[in-house]
Design a protein around this motif. Structure first.
Motif, PDB file in Angstrom:
ATOM      1  N   ASP A 118       0.836  -1.206   0.000  1.00 20.34           N
ATOM      2  CA  ASP A 118       0.000   0.000   0.000  1.00 20.34           C
ATOM      3  C   ASP A 118       0.869   1.253   0.000  1.00 20.34           C
ATOM      4  OD1 ASP A 118       0.912  -0.233   2.619  1.00 20.34           O
ATOM      5  OD2 ASP A 118      -1.075  -0.355   3.532  1.00 20.34           O
ATOM      6  N   ALA A 119       1.994   1.212   0.719  1.00 19.88           N
ATOM      7  CA  ALA A 119       2.915   2.355   0.704  1.00 19.88           C
ATOM      8  C   ALA A 119       3.554   2.513  -0.673  1.00 19.88           C
ATOM      9  CB  ALA A 119       3.991   2.178   1.775  1.00 19.88           C
ATOM     10  N   ALA A 120       3.883   1.378  -1.314  1.00 24.58           N
ATOM     11  CA  ALA A 120       4.459   1.421  -2.663  1.00 24.58           C
ATOM     12  C   ALA A 120       3.473   2.058  -3.646  1.00 24.58           C
ATOM     13  CB  ALA A 120       4.826   0.015  -3.115  1.00 24.58           C
ATOM     14  N   SER A 121       2.207   1.725  -3.512  1.00 24.03           N
ATOM     15  CA  SER A 121       1.193   2.309  -4.390  1.00 24.03           C
ATOM     16  C   SER A 121       1.107   3.819  -4.213  1.00 24.03           C
ATOM     17  CB  SER A 121      -0.173   1.679  -4.108  1.00 24.03           C
ATOM     18  OG  SER A 121      -0.175   0.300  -4.438  1.00 24.03           O
ATOM     19  N   GLU A 122       1.258   4.280  -2.968  1.00 24.74           N
ATOM     20  CA  GLU A 122       1.243   5.722  -2.711  1.00 24.74           C
ATOM     21  C   GLU A 122       2.430   6.399  -3.387  1.00 24.74           C
ATOM     22  OE1 GLU A 122       1.030   6.446   1.457  1.00 24.74           O
ATOM     23  OE2 GLU A 122      -0.908   5.445   1.695  1.00 24.74           O
ATOM     24  N   TYR A 123       3.611   5.786  -3.298  1.00 21.00           N
ATOM     25  CA  TYR A 123       4.793   6.344  -3.962  1.00 21.00           C
ATOM     26  C   TYR A 123       4.563   6.425  -5.470  1.00 21.00           C
ATOM     27  CZ  TYR A 123       7.967   6.160   0.088  1.00 21.00           C
ATOM     28  OH  TYR A 123       8.590   6.382   1.283  1.00 21.00           O
ATOM     29  N   LEU A 124       4.024   5.356  -6.045  1.00 24.56           N
ATOM     30  CA  LEU A 124       3.802   5.312  -7.491  1.00 24.56           C
ATOM     31  C   LEU A 124       2.765   6.335  -7.942  1.00 24.56           C
ATOM     32  CD1 LEU A 124       3.872   1.451  -7.960  1.00 24.56           C
ATOM     33  CD2 LEU A 124       5.451   3.069  -9.029  1.00 24.56           C
ATOM     34  N   GLY A 125       1.925   6.759  -7.006  1.00 22.50           N
ATOM     35  CA  GLY A 125       0.909   7.741  -7.348  1.00 22.50           C
ATOM     36  C   GLY A 125       1.434   9.164  -7.443  1.00 22.50           C
ATOM     37  N   VAL A 126       2.627   9.401  -6.887  1.00 19.33           N
ATOM     38  CA  VAL A 126       3.140  10.778  -6.859  1.00 19.33           C
ATOM     39  C   VAL A 126       4.506  10.940  -7.519  1.00 19.33           C
ATOM     40  CG1 VAL A 126       1.827  11.397  -4.806  1.00 19.33           C
ATOM     41  CG2 VAL A 126       4.114  10.430  -4.539  1.00 19.33           C
ATOM     42  N   ALA A 127       5.137   9.845  -7.935  1.00 21.44           N
ATOM     43  CA  ALA A 127       6.468   9.938  -8.545  1.00 21.44           C
ATOM     44  C   ALA A 127       6.576   8.983  -9.722  1.00 21.44           C
ATOM     45  CB  ALA A 127       7.561   9.616  -7.515  1.00 21.44           C
ATOM     46  N   VAL A 128       7.470   9.311 -10.642  1.00 22.24           N
ATOM     47  CA  VAL A 128       7.758   8.459 -11.794  1.00 22.24           C
ATOM     48  C   VAL A 128       9.093   7.772 -11.548  1.00 22.24           C
ATOM     49  CG1 VAL A 128       8.224   8.382 -14.264  1.00 22.24           C
ATOM     50  CG2 VAL A 128       6.489   9.958 -13.367  1.00 22.24           C
ATOM     51  N   TYR A 129       9.113   6.452 -11.649  1.00 25.69           N
ATOM     52  CA  TYR A 129      10.326   5.687 -11.355  1.00 25.69           C
ATOM     53  C   TYR A 129      10.914   5.087 -12.629  1.00 25.69           C
ATOM     54  CZ  TYR A 129       9.084   6.236  -6.483  1.00 25.69           C
ATOM     55  OH  TYR A 129       8.798   6.791  -5.266  1.00 25.69           O
ATOM     56  N   ASP A 130      12.234   4.945 -12.609  1.00 29.72           N
ATOM     57  CA  ASP A 130      12.943   4.341 -13.728  1.00 29.72           C
ATOM     58  C   ASP A 130      13.046   2.833 -13.566  1.00 29.72           C
ATOM     59  OD1 ASP A 130      13.924   6.821 -15.190  1.00 29.72           O
ATOM     60  OD2 ASP A 130      14.655   7.191 -13.161  1.00 29.72           O
ATOM     61  N   LEU A 131      12.904   2.339 -12.319  1.00 32.83           N
ATOM     62  CA  LEU A 131      13.008   0.899 -12.063  1.00 32.83           C
ATOM     63  C   LEU A 131      12.419   0.587 -10.693  1.00 32.83           C
ATOM     64  CD1 LEU A 131      15.783  -1.495 -13.056  1.00 32.83           C
ATOM     65  CD2 LEU A 131      15.159  -1.454 -10.648  1.00 32.83           C
ATOM     66  N   ILE A 132      11.852  -0.611 -10.568  1.00 35.81           N
ATOM     67  CA  ILE A 132      11.289  -1.069  -9.296  1.00 35.81           C
ATOM     68  C   ILE A 132      11.945  -2.390  -8.900  1.00 35.81           C
ATOM     69  CG2 ILE A 132       9.193  -1.872  -8.099  1.00 35.81           C
ATOM     70  CD1 ILE A 132       7.567  -0.169 -10.111  1.00 35.81           C
ATOM     71  N   PHE A 133      12.400  -2.478  -7.656  1.00 39.31           N
ATOM     72  CA  PHE A 133      12.814  -3.745  -7.065  1.00 39.31           C
ATOM     73  C   PHE A 133      11.650  -4.234  -6.208  1.00 39.31           C
ATOM     74  CE2 PHE A 133      17.226  -2.135  -7.660  1.00 39.31           C
ATOM     75  CZ  PHE A 133      17.720  -3.199  -8.381  1.00 39.31           C
ATOM     76  N   LEU A 134      11.186  -5.461  -6.461  1.00 41.93           N
ATOM     77  CA  LEU A 134       9.957  -5.948  -5.833  1.00 41.93           C
ATOM     78  C   LEU A 134      10.167  -7.281  -5.135  1.00 41.93           C
ATOM     79  CD1 LEU A 134       6.832  -5.865  -5.440  1.00 41.93           C
ATOM     80  CD2 LEU A 134       6.641  -6.961  -7.693  1.00 41.93           C
ATOM     81  N   ASP A 135       9.946  -7.302  -3.817  1.00 44.83           N
ATOM     82  CA  ASP A 135       9.889  -8.554  -3.067  1.00 44.83           C
ATOM     83  C   ASP A 135       8.530  -9.209  -3.342  1.00 44.83           C
ATOM     84  OD1 ASP A 135      10.389 -10.606  -1.304  1.00 44.83           O
ATOM     85  OD2 ASP A 135      10.012  -9.417   0.497  1.00 44.83           O
ATOM     86  N   LEU A 136       8.469 -10.526  -3.247  1.00 52.55           N
ATOM     87  CA  LEU A 136       7.208 -11.214  -3.557  1.00 52.55           C
ATOM     88  C   LEU A 136       6.347 -11.499  -2.340  1.00 52.55           C
ATOM     89  CD1 LEU A 136       8.251 -13.790  -6.317  1.00 52.55           C
ATOM     90  CD2 LEU A 136       7.258 -11.504  -6.579  1.00 52.55           C
ATOM     91  N   MET A 137       6.948 -11.459  -1.146  1.00 55.67           N
ATOM     92  CA  MET A 137       6.197 -11.766   0.070  1.00 55.67           C
ATOM     93  C   MET A 137       6.211 -10.541   0.976  1.00 55.67           C
ATOM     94  SD  MET A 137       5.319 -14.906  -0.562  1.00 55.67           S
ATOM     95  CE  MET A 137       4.746 -15.538   1.017  1.00 55.67           C
ATOM     96  N   LEU A 138       5.137  -9.734   0.899  1.00 56.28           N
ATOM     97  CA  LEU A 138       5.025  -8.517   1.694  1.00 56.28           C
ATOM     98  C   LEU A 138       3.969  -8.696   2.778  1.00 56.28           C
ATOM     99  CD1 LEU A 138       6.927  -6.203   0.830  1.00 56.28           C
ATOM    100  CD2 LEU A 138       6.264  -7.583  -1.144  1.00 56.28           C
ATOM    101  N   PRO A 139       4.014  -7.893   3.845  1.00 53.64           N
ATOM    102  CA  PRO A 139       3.057  -8.066   4.952  1.00 53.64           C
ATOM    103  C   PRO A 139       1.600  -7.944   4.523  1.00 53.64           C
ATOM    104  CG  PRO A 139       4.869  -6.640   5.618  1.00 53.64           C
ATOM    105  CD  PRO A 139       5.014  -6.859   4.149  1.00 53.64           C
ATOM    106  N   ASP A 140       1.336  -7.134   3.470  1.00 50.46           N
ATOM    107  CA  ASP A 140      -0.053  -6.927   3.066  1.00 50.46           C
ATOM    108  C   ASP A 140      -0.385  -7.544   1.709  1.00 50.46           C
ATOM    109  OD1 ASP A 140       1.661  -5.124   1.852  1.00 50.46           O
ATOM    110  OD2 ASP A 140       0.211  -3.493   1.796  1.00 50.46           O
ATOM    111  N   GLY A 141       0.415  -8.533   1.287  1.00 53.72           N
ATOM    112  CA  GLY A 141       0.072  -9.220   0.052  1.00 53.72           C
ATOM    113  C   GLY A 141       1.283  -9.746  -0.691  1.00 53.72           C
TER     114      GLY A 141
END
Length: 219
Positions: free
Chosen positions: A34-57
């Motif tokens: 949910d925090a990542a979604s908030e970041y993506l809503g206000v900034a443009v990123y060149d790359l994302i590093f993504l873990d697959l097992m997060l506390p909320d999904g």
């Protein structure tokens, strides 16, 4: 580059964040989707590093949702899930690369740069610009055959221009490549970096387009 790190392991996350920052990139770190979604809503990123097992999904549905809505930001998965089926699922969800924990931080930097080059439209790491010989993979520049030392931030700023030849990048766009949300930016920071680059690379290398920003010249 501006990078979004989505990782809930605080020890690993801090190490990855510090590695990315040491390479001169800006990084925002989210420990939940949910925090990542908030970041993506206000900034443009060149790359994302993504873990697959997060506390909320799980990361795979999050990644699929990004792709469904047309977000083409390159994504590198970081996970302890090492089965072939896990890799296939991650890549099929839209990932560009897949790294299994534990991994070497220098390899992480190399993969970040390789994915960035592919998305810039120039997978070849060797670029010639006038009397400049640029190796994007090794992050080195030679001018007239002599090595030119750059700081990490000078390199990232110059790399942003090299990856978009002929395009004008505004001061705000360059600041986004260099700094994360929590960083305080002085008003003349970009101008200072550009001035130092010109002294090292020649004044013709970076053109100022008054009122708009900067673009790569003919060196």
């Amino acid at each position: 580059m501006r990078v979004l790190l989505i990782e809930d392991d605080t020890v690993l996350g801090a190490a990855v964040r510090d590695q990315i920052a040491a390479d001169g990139h800006s990084v925002d770190w989210a420990t939940r989707l949910d925090a990542a979604s908030e970041y993506l809503g206000v900034a443009v990123y060149d790359l994302i590093f993504l873990d697959l097992m997060l506390p909320d999904g799980r990361g795979q549905p999050f990644l699929r949702a990004l792709r469904v809505r047309g977000d083409v930001t390159p994504v590198i998965i970081l996970t302890a899930l090492d089965q072939i089926s896990d890799r296939i699922e991650g890549l099929n969800a839209g990932a560009d690369d897949y790294m299994v924990k534990p991994f070497d931080l220098s390899e992480l930097s190399a993969r970040l740069n390789a994915v960035a080059r592919r998305y810039s439209g120039n997978p070849n790491p060797l670029v010639t610009l006038g009397d400049l010989e640029i190796d994007l993979a090794a992050r080195t520049i030679r001018r007239g055959g002599k090595a030119v030392p750059l700081t990490a931030r000078e390199w990232v700023l110059f790399e942003a221009l090299v990856q978009r030849p002929g395009q004008i990048l505004s001061k705000a766009q360059l600041e986004e490549r260099l700094y994360s949300f929590e960083t305080e930016i002085e008003s003349n920071t970009i101008e200072v970096h550009v001035s130092r680059l010109r002294k090292k690379l020649g004044r013709g290398g970076i053109e100022t387009v008054r009122g708009f920003g900067y673009r790569l010249g003919a060196a």
